[in-house]
Design an enzyme around this catalytic site. Sequence first.
Site, PDB file in Angstrom:
ATOM      1  N   HIS A  50       0.836  -1.198   0.000  1.00 37.89           N
ATOM      2  CA  HIS A  50       0.000   0.000   0.000  1.00 37.89           C
ATOM      3  C   HIS A  50       0.868   1.243   0.000  1.00 37.89           C
ATOM      4  CE1 HIS A  50       0.687   0.004   4.404  1.00 37.89           C
ATOM      5  NE2 HIS A  50       0.232   1.241   4.412  1.00 37.89           N
ATOM      6  N   HIS A 105       0.667   5.754   0.848  1.00 41.16           N
ATOM      7  CA  HIS A 105      -0.018   6.944   1.342  1.00 41.16           C
ATOM      8  C   HIS A 105       0.624   8.149   0.668  1.00 41.16           C
ATOM      9  CE1 HIS A 105      -1.830   4.718   4.659  1.00 41.16           C
ATOM     10  NE2 HIS A 105      -0.637   4.267   4.996  1.00 41.16           N
ATOM     11  N   TYR A 131      11.771   4.331  -0.033  1.00 40.36           N
ATOM     12  CA  TYR A 131      10.594   4.618  -0.855  1.00 40.36           C
ATOM     13  C   TYR A 131       9.698   5.658  -0.198  1.00 40.36           C
ATOM     14  CZ  TYR A 131      12.390   0.068  -2.188  1.00 40.36           C
ATOM     15  OH  TYR A 131      13.223  -0.968  -2.526  1.00 40.36           O
TER      16      TYR A 131
END
Length: 176
Positions: free
Chosen positions: A59, A61, A147
């Site tokens: 996932h 954000h 990342y």
Amino acid sequence: MSDYRRARVPGATYFFTVNLLDRSSDLLIREIDLLRATVRATKARHSFHIDAWVVLPEHMHCLWTLPEGDADFALRWKVIKFAFARRLPKSEALTATQRSRRERGIWQRRYWEHLIHDDLDYHRHFDYIHFNPIKHGHVERLADWPYSSFHRAVRQGIYPVGWCGGDADESGFGER
């Protein structure tokens, strides 16, 4: 069919959470170069500012600020998700519904967005994004997670390099 209401404010800043369908996958970091290229291409065609972004294995954000007069974040996510999935080999199992809709089994269909209301809301989400690799146990020091826009925030002087993991005098979630 449900009618999902989304806050659409032109030129606003939004927080997003976008998930893979397979929450045990590491696809996003395994294919990080493809994801980055897809985001760059989308930004070139449909401008937006990336305030913060973190990519975890399954996932991500982010905080985006849209251009003045533009509230169409849905188009940008559609382009990113479609372009990313299109460039991957077709190896995932598909449901009958996915096949009938010509979808890939890569992404969860929906994503979560939140309209940022004020400076405090912005800073809380900005910190939340950057703290996420520690929250999920991927690293003990944020500087070790490659990342994330955390590194850009350090270069810009927003965070010290040891924020939330490192020297005791430089850490402290939510403190600036």
